[in-house]
Structure formats: structure tokens, C-alpha cells
Write a protein that holds these residues in place. Sequence first.
Motif, PDB file in Angstrom:
ATOM      1  N   ALA A 133      25.568  14.250 -71.044  1.00 32.05           N
ATOM      2  CA  ALA A 133      25.863  15.688 -71.003  1.00 32.05           C
ATOM      3  C   ALA A 133      24.847  16.418 -71.860  1.00 32.05           C
ATOM      4  O   ALA A 133      24.333  15.870 -72.834  1.00 32.05           O
ATOM      5  CB  ALA A 133      27.267  15.967 -71.505  1.00 32.05           C
ATOM      6  N   ILE A 134      24.576  17.652 -71.476  1.00 35.63           N
ATOM      7  CA  ILE A 134      23.696  18.491 -72.287  1.00 35.63           C
ATOM      8  C   ILE A 134      24.132  19.943 -72.156  1.00 35.63           C
ATOM      9  O   ILE A 134      24.547  20.386 -71.088  1.00 35.63           O
ATOM     10  CB  ILE A 134      22.214  18.312 -71.906  1.00 35.63           C
ATOM     11  N   TYR A 140      21.236  36.489 -73.870  1.00 34.82           N
ATOM     12  CA  TYR A 140      21.778  35.219 -74.351  1.00 34.82           C
ATOM     13  C   TYR A 140      22.560  34.570 -73.211  1.00 34.82           C
ATOM     14  O   TYR A 140      23.304  35.239 -72.495  1.00 34.82           O
ATOM     15  CB  TYR A 140      22.719  35.462 -75.541  1.00 34.82           C
ATOM     16  N   LEU A 141      22.363  33.283 -73.043  1.00 33.97           N
ATOM     17  CA  LEU A 141      23.181  32.565 -72.063  1.00 33.97           C
ATOM     18  C   LEU A 141      23.311  31.103 -72.464  1.00 33.97           C
ATOM     19  O   LEU A 141      22.492  30.571 -73.209  1.00 33.97           O
ATOM     20  CB  LEU A 141      22.609  32.690 -70.648  1.00 33.97           C
ATOM     21  N   GLU A 142      24.388  30.510 -71.994  1.00 29.35           N
ATOM     22  CA  GLU A 142      24.667  29.101 -72.246  1.00 29.35           C
ATOM     23  C   GLU A 142      24.948  28.416 -70.919  1.00 29.35           C
ATOM     24  O   GLU A 142      25.610  28.977 -70.052  1.00 29.35           O
ATOM     25  CB  GLU A 142      25.910  28.930 -73.128  1.00 29.35           C
ATOM     26  N   VAL A 143      24.441  27.197 -70.795  1.00 26.10           N
ATOM     27  CA  VAL A 143      24.679  26.388 -69.609  1.00 26.10           C
ATOM     28  C   VAL A 143      24.981  24.976 -70.089  1.00 26.10           C
ATOM     29  O   VAL A 143      24.316  24.463 -70.985  1.00 26.10           O
ATOM     30  CB  VAL A 143      23.440  26.367 -68.687  1.00 26.10           C
ATOM     31  N   ARG A 144      26.000  24.360 -69.488  1.00 24.37           N
ATOM     32  CA  ARG A 144      26.359  22.986 -69.847  1.00 24.37           C
ATOM     33  C   ARG A 144      26.569  22.188 -68.568  1.00 24.37           C
ATOM     34  O   ARG A 144      27.120  22.697 -67.599  1.00 24.37           O
ATOM     35  CB  ARG A 144      27.640  22.946 -70.668  1.00 24.37           C
ATOM     36  N   THR A 145      26.117  20.955 -68.603  1.00 20.89           N
ATOM     37  CA  THR A 145      26.339  20.076 -67.463  1.00 20.89           C
ATOM     38  C   THR A 145      26.546  18.646 -67.952  1.00 20.89           C
ATOM     39  O   THR A 145      26.025  18.265 -68.995  1.00 20.89           O
ATOM     40  CB  THR A 145      25.167  20.148 -66.456  1.00 20.89           C
ATOM     41  N   ASP A 146      27.350  17.908 -67.218  1.00 18.35           N
ATOM     42  CA  ASP A 146      27.576  16.507 -67.546  1.00 18.35           C
ATOM     43  C   ASP A 146      27.709  15.702 -66.263  1.00 18.35           C
ATOM     44  O   ASP A 146      28.135  16.225 -65.237  1.00 18.35           O
ATOM     45  CB  ASP A 146      28.820  16.328 -68.423  1.00 18.35           C
ATOM     46  N   ARG A 147      27.327  14.457 -66.345  1.00 17.12           N
ATOM     47  CA  ARG A 147      27.409  13.543 -65.213  1.00 17.12           C
ATOM     48  C   ARG A 147      27.690  12.144 -65.742  1.00 17.12           C
ATOM     49  O   ARG A 147      27.359  11.815 -66.875  1.00 17.12           O
ATOM     50  CB  ARG A 147      26.090  13.512 -64.413  1.00 17.12           C
ATOM     51  N   SER A 148      28.268  11.310 -64.868  1.00 14.15           N
ATOM     52  CA  SER A 148      28.507   9.914 -65.224  1.00 14.15           C
ATOM     53  C   SER A 148      28.446   9.062 -63.967  1.00 14.15           C
ATOM     54  O   SER A 148      28.521   9.569 -62.851  1.00 14.15           O
ATOM     55  CB  SER A 148      29.862   9.762 -65.919  1.00 14.15           C
TER      56      SER A 148
END
Length: 179
Positions: free
Chosen positions: A117-118, A134-142
Amino acid sequence: MNHLKLLPCLFLCATLTACQKPDLGPQVELNEKEFTDFSLDAKTIEFKSKYEGITTNVYINQLMHATETWARTHFKTTSSQGHALVEFDEIIGQDLPFEKKPGKLFTTEQSGKLEGAIALKISIQNDRGFRNKYLEVRTDRSHTYPENATLLEKEKIWRSVINSILNALNSKLKEAMGE
């Protein structure tokens, strides 16, 4: 007596089953042709990471390297003033083994999961220090891996997880930045 005739057949089946190439599942490739160059309304860009330097976690090191390379390639400045800060705020890379279940002789079970994840924060300030954007983005994978996976096969799965994260990060940033 008939049971003794089955013994060589069972031994042969067990041997063949143990030598089977593991099913790694779908592997994700980078969609580089779909990657976008993101324009930041700033003169300079600074990249900052939660981790400074190399860590003892090889998964985090590889994910950070891939993400930083992607960011340095695709973030571009478009102004003669201001400063953009791109922060890699949350970085997760880990191998999570599953609890072993006894009694499965002729089946290959999933023995663990590679997870990454990042979270990325982008802040743009003008020359006087006031934040313009300003912005935030998050993603995760498995992705799970089978119990008979070799180290090379686990590396292929981890590369697929990283590719999936980069593809998702690119898509989420396109949406967030309106490009």
C-alpha cells in the motif's frame, strides 16, 4: 492384496503432484501507455518519503523505489513560481503467511499473501508559503501465493502487486487532478 497394487500408483501421483508448477494467478503488467504526465503548478518539486534511505524490509524498499521512479518520471512543473511537495506518507510492503491447515495431501493450498500500500500527498505552495492545492491518494493491493511457490515465483507475484499499485495510483491521480 489389491491395496498393495495401489501403493505404487499413489506414490507416483504424490510425486507428480509435488512437482507441479504452482498457479501464480493473474499477473498484472504496467499500463505505461496509459500513464499520464501530471502537471504541477510550481517551479520546483520536492519528493519526501516516510522512510529515509534503505530499510530492512525488502518489500518496502522495492515499492518505494518503483513509486519514486514513477513519480519522478511523471510529475512535471509548469510554473515560474511556487513549490510542490510530493510526500510518500504511508508505505506498506509485507509477506503475511497464513496459518497452516493439516491434512491436505493432494491439494496445493495458498500459504500466504503479499500485500502493499502507498499513500501519496501532494501540496503546492506559492512563493509566499500559502498552499494553493492539496490532495491525497491512497491505494493498496495484495495477491496470495501457493505453498509450493519458489522465491522467483514470489518475486513475480510481488512485481505484479507493485505494478497493480502503480496502475491504480496513476488512475486515481488522473481522477483527483481532473486530467
